[in-house]
Design an enzyme around this catalytic site. Structure first.
Site, PDB file in Angstrom:
ATOM      1  N   HIS A 122      15.754 -14.133 -23.458  1.00  0.00           N
ATOM      2  CA  HIS A 122      16.290 -13.743 -22.148  1.00  0.00           C
ATOM      3  C   HIS A 122      17.596 -12.974 -22.307  1.00  0.00           C
ATOM      4  O   HIS A 122      18.217 -12.978 -23.373  1.00  0.00           O
ATOM      5  CB  HIS A 122      16.529 -14.975 -21.271  1.00  0.00           C
ATOM      6  CG  HIS A 122      17.549 -15.916 -21.830  1.00  0.00           C
ATOM      7  ND1 HIS A 122      17.288 -16.762 -22.880  1.00  0.00           N
ATOM      8  CD2 HIS A 122      18.843 -16.124 -21.485  1.00  0.00           C
ATOM      9  CE1 HIS A 122      18.365 -17.466 -23.159  1.00  0.00           C
ATOM     10  NE2 HIS A 122      19.339 -17.088 -22.336  1.00  0.00           N
ATOM     11  N   ASP A 124      21.277 -13.067 -20.351  1.00  0.00           N
ATOM     12  CA  ASP A 124      21.906 -14.084 -19.513  1.00  0.00           C
ATOM     13  C   ASP A 124      22.092 -13.644 -18.055  1.00  0.00           C
ATOM     14  O   ASP A 124      22.579 -12.545 -17.780  1.00  0.00           O
ATOM     15  CB  ASP A 124      23.265 -14.486 -20.092  1.00  0.00           C
ATOM     16  CG  ASP A 124      23.111 -15.515 -21.207  1.00  0.00           C
ATOM     17  OD1 ASP A 124      22.111 -16.252 -21.213  1.00  0.00           O
ATOM     18  OD2 ASP A 124      24.005 -15.574 -22.068  1.00  0.00           O
TER      19      ASP A 124
HETATM   20 FE   LIG Z   1      21.351 -17.515 -22.778  1.00  0.00          FE
END
Ligand SMILES: [Fe+2]
Length: 304
Positions: A122, A124
């Site tokens: 991912h 953030d």
């Molecule tokens: Fe993260």
């Protein structure tokens, strides 16, 4: 929209992928860990570094996307002071912050824990309208082996896509959803019940944002792929079911080995990465061991 991503074009593009430019650094040493992303940094004390050294550190971050800065001794005040030299730290709303330090999230795994915080690929907080540009983690305690953080270079991911697919995706936006990342069903309840650090999410914190599938980095001007399977729900104007076939191909493409590297932790190391051009992944391969990190995120701009 085409849902076909040619694996042949990966091979061709990877062979010609631009690597980081070799550069002599004046204030510290930089040792790249792969040809794609990540470097170890030694010889700088973040509590006393000059403005010139900090500017050079930002250049190294621009060059390598993720840095592991070795041999630091940082109290929370000192980590916050360093963070402020790079931008504005902000309290992350999805976890209890460290007592007395609203800028810091403590990420703790006890030996009994079954939940690896951040154990998905991912970028953030991409569910925010203006996601954080940098994330930093300071290692208070870690196992002697295991718990590396993986990184994937999303400039290379974008540049390696087939030209026709890039043309189709350029200008398209995608929905990034906190509900998808943190909501009901995103984690196994039994595993969460055995977790020290968990996301504190409720429906009234629901938020989502629309971001370009290819975002342009404000410093380098390069485009980077900006979708991930933790938060990206769909393409704008399409349902999740319509979007998933191509999204799944992009997710798989975004983490092929030639784009990735991993940085290894030691007590006193501080990692910092640029969420605008890389993804990361917390490796959960240290059952029975304790790990404690202090995280600060630095405010960023709206992706364009
Ligand atoms: Fe993260």
């Amino acid at each position: 929209m085409s849902d076909y991503v040619s694996t042949f074009s990966y091979q061709t593009a990877i062979c010609h992928a631009p690597q980081f430019a070799p550069r002599a650094y004046k204030h510290f040493t930089v040792s790249p860990v792969t040809g794609a992303i990540g470097a170890d940094v030694e010889g700088i004390d973040l509590t006393t570094a000059s403005d010139e050294a900090i500017a050079e550190l930002e250049q190294a971050l621009t060059d390598h996307l993720a840095l592991m800065i070795r041999d630091q001794t940082l109290e929370p005040e000192q980590q916050i002071a360093f963070a402020r030299r790079l931008g504005n730290p902000f309290p992350w709303p999805y976890a209890k912050q460290m007592d007395g330090y609203p800028e810091i999230t403590e990420l703790i795994q006890e030996p009994r824990d079954k939940y690896a915080f951040g154990g998905t690929w991912h970028s953030d907080s991409c569910n925010f309208e203006s996601p954080p540009k940098f994330t930093m983690l300071y290692c208070v305690e870690c196992p002697s082996v295991g718990g590396d953080t993986g990184f994937s270079n999303q400039y290379l991911a974008w540049e390696a896509l087939d030209a026709d697919l890039k043309a189709e995706l350029d200008g398209v936006r995608a929905v990034h959803s906190a509900e998808l990342g943190y909501g009901t069903g995103s984690q196994d309840p039994e595993v969460l019940a055995n977790a020290t650090t968990t996301v504190q999410y409720s429906a009234d914190q629901f938020n989502e944002a629309l971001h370009p599938v290819a975002r342009t980095h404000p410093v380098t001007g390069r485009k980077a792929l900006y979708v991930n399977d933790s938060f990206t729900a769909s393409f704008e104007g399409k349902t999740q079911a319509e979007s998933l076939p191509l999204l799944k191909k992009l997710w798989a493409h975004s983490i092929i080995p030639e784009f990735t590297g991993r940085l290894r932790w030691k007590k006193g190391s501080l990692a910092i990465w640029d969420n605008r051009c890389c993804m990361h992944y917390a490796h959960s391969d240290y059952p029975g061991h304790r790990r404690e990190m202090r995280r600060i995120v630095i405010a960023g701009e709206r992706p364009e």
